[in-house]
Design a protein around this motif. Structure first.
Motif, PDB file in Angstrom:
ATOM      1  N   CYS A 182      39.265  74.424 115.633  1.00  0.00           N
ATOM      2  CA  CYS A 182      40.585  73.789 115.705  1.00  0.00           C
ATOM      3  C   CYS A 182      40.624  72.451 114.994  1.00  0.00           C
ATOM      4  O   CYS A 182      39.592  71.805 114.804  1.00  0.00           O
ATOM      5  CB  CYS A 182      40.970  73.593 117.178  1.00  0.00           C
ATOM      6  N   CYS A 192      42.443  73.398 124.027  1.00  0.00           N
ATOM      7  CA  CYS A 192      43.195  72.227 123.569  1.00  0.00           C
ATOM      8  C   CYS A 192      44.577  72.633 123.045  1.00  0.00           C
ATOM      9  O   CYS A 192      45.569  71.912 123.265  1.00  0.00           O
ATOM     10  CB  CYS A 192      42.409  71.467 122.502  1.00  0.00           C
ATOM     11  N   CYS A 224      38.678  69.421 126.797  1.00  0.00           N
ATOM     12  CA  CYS A 224      37.758  70.162 125.913  1.00  0.00           C
ATOM     13  C   CYS A 224      36.404  70.386 126.600  1.00  0.00           C
ATOM     14  O   CYS A 224      35.722  69.423 126.956  1.00  0.00           O
ATOM     15  CB  CYS A 224      37.540  69.389 124.602  1.00  0.00           C
ATOM     16  N   CYS A 227      33.030  72.210 118.115  1.00  0.00           N
ATOM     17  CA  CYS A 227      34.147  73.066 118.519  1.00  0.00           C
ATOM     18  C   CYS A 227      33.725  74.535 118.497  1.00  0.00           C
ATOM     19  O   CYS A 227      33.149  75.020 117.531  1.00  0.00           O
ATOM     20  CB  CYS A 227      35.321  72.846 117.572  1.00  0.00           C
ATOM     21  N   ILE A 228      34.044  75.252 119.583  1.00  0.00           N
ATOM     22  CA  ILE A 228      33.735  76.691 119.637  1.00  0.00           C
ATOM     23  C   ILE A 228      35.004  77.536 119.543  1.00  0.00           C
ATOM     24  O   ILE A 228      34.957  78.751 119.733  1.00  0.00           O
ATOM     25  CB  ILE A 228      32.954  77.056 120.921  1.00  0.00           C
ATOM     26  N   GLY A 229      36.144  76.890 119.310  1.00  0.00           N
ATOM     27  CA  GLY A 229      37.394  77.626 119.121  1.00  0.00           C
ATOM     28  C   GLY A 229      37.963  78.273 120.370  1.00  0.00           C
ATOM     29  O   GLY A 229      38.661  79.286 120.272  1.00  0.00           O
ATOM     30  N   CYS A 230      37.691  77.683 121.528  1.00  0.00           N
ATOM     31  CA  CYS A 230      38.149  78.308 122.780  1.00  0.00           C
ATOM     32  C   CYS A 230      39.667  78.232 122.958  1.00  0.00           C
ATOM     33  O   CYS A 230      40.245  78.923 123.796  1.00  0.00           O
ATOM     34  CB  CYS A 230      37.462  77.666 123.973  1.00  0.00           C
ATOM     35  N   SER A 231      40.336  77.358 122.212  1.00  0.00           N
ATOM     36  CA  SER A 231      41.804  77.207 122.211  1.00  0.00           C
ATOM     37  C   SER A 231      42.369  76.520 123.455  1.00  0.00           C
ATOM     38  O   SER A 231      43.582  76.448 123.623  1.00  0.00           O
ATOM     39  CB  SER A 231      42.508  78.560 122.043  1.00  0.00           C
TER      40      SER A 231
HETATM   41  S1  SF4 Z   1      39.059  72.693 123.517  1.00  0.00           S
HETATM   42 FE1  SF4 Z   1      37.927  74.397 122.568  1.00  0.00          FE
HETATM   43  S2  SF4 Z   1      39.024  74.762 120.639  1.00  0.00           S
HETATM   44 FE2  SF4 Z   1      39.667  72.749 121.350  1.00  0.00          FE
HETATM   45  S3  SF4 Z   1      38.271  71.303 120.343  1.00  0.00           S
HETATM   46 FE3  SF4 Z   1      37.387  71.796 122.321  1.00  0.00          FE
HETATM   47  S4  SF4 Z   1      35.985  73.488 121.892  1.00  0.00           S
HETATM   48 FE4  SF4 Z   1      37.388  73.341 120.141  1.00  0.00          FE
END
Ligand code: SF4
Ligand code: SF4
Length: 316
Positions: A89, A127, A106, A121-125
């Motif tokens: 993201c 955020c 996050c 970031c692992i892209g969990c969405s």
């Molecule tokens: S909440 Fe998830 S997608 Fe957003 S920055 Fe953190 S790890 Fe990435």
């Protein structure tokens, strides 16, 4: 390091546990710490980002716990294009109102000064869901399977994440993978994408061209933050569908797995070979993993070890 016969034997033991460090997680310090801690706590199977940096971090972790041997296994995760596990993201600072809600939600501590650290970031969405003004958007991370061939030869398993209904893309990636790798392949299927019949049909088509496989029934990807039965329900239901079909390969469950998963599997009489834990396993040790003195502070490391060991013992 290729020892897939041992891994197959391990999978057949039926009480396996895999720790998912994050298919898209390039925080290599975190990977090293997770592998060190959970291998010391009794876990033998680890799932990491498909990169030499992640593999080296995992090996450092195994060496720290004296577990770099034939009885511990590493799996690399790759995905078809547009797979949910391979997103990251970014924040549009022209829209962002600097409220910091995303930063505080996050799970990877990837947000600072209204910027997202791409490596963490692992892209969990999460955020994206929390942002009230649509200032965060995701983008896809793509990897070329052919370029990963040498890396594949160093590990025990490669996992292909499938969460698209684009059958041509699935067949293309599958064909590339079996042309570049001859070890154990884990097929991670997302329950939300396919119907029951389509899942079984697709799986049977894939296995006709390559038989050395296991399947990971991904109930609801990256959703295991809450530790309740409902969170783990889809993973258990998906494994039940697969087990009741004519699929005979080892089956793992993932996607919403937590400390309730084993109990729910038992209550529902769903027989699986193992459980893969991601968000939940990372969350319970996060306050220790985030510390810079993680390896030096013996008292703190021991506290983290007890948390991880209790979890592993409960979930085995
Ligand atoms: S909440 Fe998830 S997608 Fe957003 S920055 Fe953190 S790890 Fe990435
Ligand atoms: S939640 Fe949205 S508006 Fe608030 S800091 Fe994050 S990106 Fe900016």
């Amino acid at each position: 390091m290729v020892k897939s016969i041992n891994l197959k034997e391990y999978l057949c033991a039926k009480n396996c546990l895999k720790i998912i460090c994050g298919a898209n997680n390039e925080n290599f310090v975190e990977i090293e710490k997770l592998v060190a801690l959970y291998s010391m706590a009794g876990c033998r199977f680890f799932d990491i980002n498909a990169s030499i940096e992640a593999l080296n971090a995992a090996i450092r972790g195994l060496k720290y716990s004296n577990c770099f041997d034939d009885e511990h296994f590493i799996c690399l995760s790759i995905g078809v294009d547009y797979d949910i596990h391979f997103k990251k993201c970014k924040i549009n600072n022209e829209i962002c109102t600097k409220c910091e809600i995303c930063k505080n939600s996050c799970p990877q501590n990837a947000i600072n000064n209204f910027e997202i650290d791409e490596k963490k970031c692992i892209g969990c969405s999460i955020c994206i869901e929390k942002c009230h003004c649509g200032a965060i958007e995701s983008y896809q991370v793509k990897k070329n399977i052919t370029q990963l061939k040498d890396l594949f030869s160093l590990v025990d398993c490669v996992e292909l994440h499938i969460s698209t209904d684009d059958i041509n893309e699935i067949k293309l990636k599958w064909s590339e993978l079996i042309s570049n790798y001859d070890g154990l392949i884990s097929i991670c299927m997302n329950r939300a994408i396919f119907s029951e019949d389509f899942t079984i049909k697709l799986f049977n088509e894939l296995i006709q061209s390559y038989s050395n496989i296991m399947i990971q029934a991904d109930g609801k990807p990256m959703s295991g933050i809450n530790n309740d039965y409902n969170t783990t329900l889809q993973a258990v239901a998906f494994a039940d569908i697969l087990r009741k079909s004519n699929i005979t390969c080892p089956i793992f469950v993932s996607g919403g797995t937590n400390s309730k998963t084993k109990e729910l599997l038992k209550l529902c009489s769903v027989d699986v070979n193992g459980i893969s834990f991601g968000s939940c396993a990372r969350k319970i040790v996060k306050k220790y993993i985030d510390r810079e003195d993680f390896f030096e502070n013996k008292q703190m490391f021991n506290e983290a070890y007890i948390v991880a060991k209790d979890f592993v013992d409960m979930c085995k």
